[in-house]
Structure formats: structure tokens, C-alpha cells
Design an enzyme around this catalytic site. Structure first.
Site, PDB file in Angstrom:
ATOM      1  N   GLY A   1      19.346  38.814 -48.426  1.00  0.00           N
ATOM      2  CA  GLY A   1      20.635  38.335 -47.936  1.00  0.00           C
ATOM      3  C   GLY A   1      21.502  39.399 -47.308  1.00  0.00           C
ATOM      4  O   GLY A   1      22.709  39.198 -47.135  1.00  0.00           O
TER       5      GLY A   1
ATOM      6  N   GLN B   1       7.588  51.731 -37.805  1.00  0.00           N
ATOM      7  CA  GLN B   1       8.455  52.574 -38.628  1.00  0.00           C
ATOM      8  C   GLN B   1       9.165  53.643 -37.797  1.00  0.00           C
ATOM      9  O   GLN B   1      10.326  53.958 -38.056  1.00  0.00           O
ATOM     10  CB  GLN B   1       7.641  53.221 -39.757  1.00  0.00           C
ATOM     11  CG  GLN B   1       7.132  52.223 -40.789  1.00  0.00           C
ATOM     12  CD  GLN B   1       8.241  51.327 -41.321  1.00  0.00           C
ATOM     13  OE1 GLN B   1       9.308  51.784 -41.717  1.00  0.00           O
ATOM     14  NE2 GLN B   1       7.996  50.032 -41.321  1.00  0.00           N
TER      15      GLN B   1
ATOM     16  N   ASP C   1      23.689  47.037 -41.826  1.00  0.00           N
ATOM     17  CA  ASP C   1      22.620  46.252 -42.426  1.00  0.00           C
ATOM     18  C   ASP C   1      21.386  47.142 -42.569  1.00  0.00           C
ATOM     19  O   ASP C   1      20.696  47.398 -41.593  1.00  0.00           O
ATOM     20  CB  ASP C   1      22.340  45.049 -41.527  1.00  0.00           C
ATOM     21  CG  ASP C   1      21.149  44.215 -41.968  1.00  0.00           C
ATOM     22  OD1 ASP C   1      20.582  44.493 -43.040  1.00  0.00           O
ATOM     23  OD2 ASP C   1      20.782  43.280 -41.234  1.00  0.00           O
TER      24      ASP C   1
END
Length: 210
Positions: A17, A59, A83
Site C-alpha cells: 500500500g 535493478q 514511494d
């Protein structure tokens, strides 16, 4: 609060979330949000189809993107909520891919050399918010949002990530940390749950910048 935070970061496993909470907190506090580059990421769909082939490419892409974000945060004049962090790129995702055999030793060593060079120029977030979630809830959330490229995510991959998250958070010393267990709350549908998170953040920030 006399001094304002410069950098807040939200961390957690896939499906915990992070993006939703980042959006909600940015709106609540008037912060600028910086999101993980998933929609325009040229490697993500290929990665979930063949992790061994595309792990290094993915990555390195994420690492570079996050490094640019962190530099922009520190040179700007706004409070930014991010985020996911650059630490997770190395300590969670690259590490997990290496342990599970998707990231060979040569590529992993090369990746860590690059990360070690970058991290010398990175300041830790003023507050790191970690969303702790069990695998069952992660899977439900991933299924609910229905992203095509996430349909191939393996349960053992999520389990490996969760294990590395637990290890990383237990040893995190870079800055202020707030752990939020999201297993039994719904901060999207339940206003009280979101208010509880905001209250906890306020306590942390007032302690940092009183």
C-alpha cells in the site's frame, strides 16, 4: 513545528500500500510526492517473465531512478514524500534476487559496487515509514489492483522479500523509523485508520522538528 521535514519515505513490500498511502499523505500534508517508476519502466514486464535474464537491468534502472529522486529532494525547497527508498533497492530487492538465484554473483558484485559509490552521496529520510504486511494481504492487494505484469509474481519471491524487509528494518539505524502494521487496517476505506496513521506521523515529526 518550527522546522519542516525535507524528506519522508514510505517503504514496504509489493502490495503493502505504499503508493496509495504516499498519495494520501501528500494530499493531507501538502507534500510533493515522488513515485516509483513502474508505468514507464522498460524492464518490468520482461523481468516478471524471466527474472534471471532481466534482474540486473531492472535493478540498475531502479537504482539510478531512485538516486536521481533523492538528489532532487535534497536540492529542492519542498517537503517530499517518496514511494520506496534507495536502501530497498540494494538491501531488499537485489539481495533477494541474488539469494534466490536470479542475480548471478558477477552481476550482484557489480551492482553493489555501484550502490556503494552512490550511497556515499545519499542522506537518509527525515522519517522512514515502513508498512508491515503478511503475505496473504500482499497477494490480495496485488490481485485487487490487477496489474498485468504482476500476475507472474511468485509467492516464494514475495516471501523472500518479506524476510529481507524484516532483517533490514530490525537493523535500520540511518534515521527516524515508524513501523505501521497494515494487516488489520484499511486506511483507504476506513477514515479512522488513516487518521491513526496521521496521528503517529505527527508525533514522530513533532519529536524531530519541535
Amino acid at each position: 513545528m518550527g522546522i519542516h521535514p525535507k524528506h519522508i519515505a514510505v517503504s514496504g513490500n509489493i502490495g503493502a500500500g505504499k503508493t496509495t498511502l504516499t498519495e494520501m499523505l501528500a494530499k493531507h500534508y501538502g507534500w510533493q510526492a515522488e513515485f516509483e517508476d513502474v508505468e514507464d519502466n522498460p524492464y518490468l514486464a520482461d523481468f516478471y517473465g524471466d527474472m534471471s535474464k532481466w534482474s540486473f537491468h531492472l535493478q540498475v534502472y531502479f537504482l539510478n531512478s531512485r538516486f536521481e529522486q533523492v538528489n532532487k529532494v535534497r536540492t529542492g525547497d519542498k517537503t517530499v514524500i517518496q514511494d520506496r527508498t534507495i536502501y530497498e533497492d540494494a538491501y531488499i530487492f537485489a539481495k533477494s534476487l541474488h539469494h534466490q538465484g536470479y542475480f548471478n554473483d558477477r552481476d550482484y558484485k557489480n551492482y553493489l559496487t555501484l550502490f556503494d559509490a552512490m550511497i556515499k552521496f545519499v542522506e537518509a529520510p527525515d522519517l522512514l515509514i515502513y508498512l508491515k504486511s503478511d503475505i496473504d494481504k500482499l497477494v490480495r492487494n496485488i490481485e485487487t489492483r490487477g496489474r498485468d505484469y504482476e500476475s507472474a509474481i511468485r509467492i516464494d519471491y514475495l516471501q523472500g522479500l518479506n524476510s529481507h524487509y524484516n532483517d533490514w528494518i530490525a537493523k535500520y539505524k540511518e534515521g527516524k523509523l515508524l513501523v505501521i502494521d497494515v494487516n488489520d487496517i484499511d486506511f483507504v476505506k476506513n477514515q479512522d485508520d488513516f487518521a491513526s496513521i496521521v496521528s503517529k506521523i505527527d508525533v514522530e515529526l513533532h519529536g524531530l522538528f519541535s
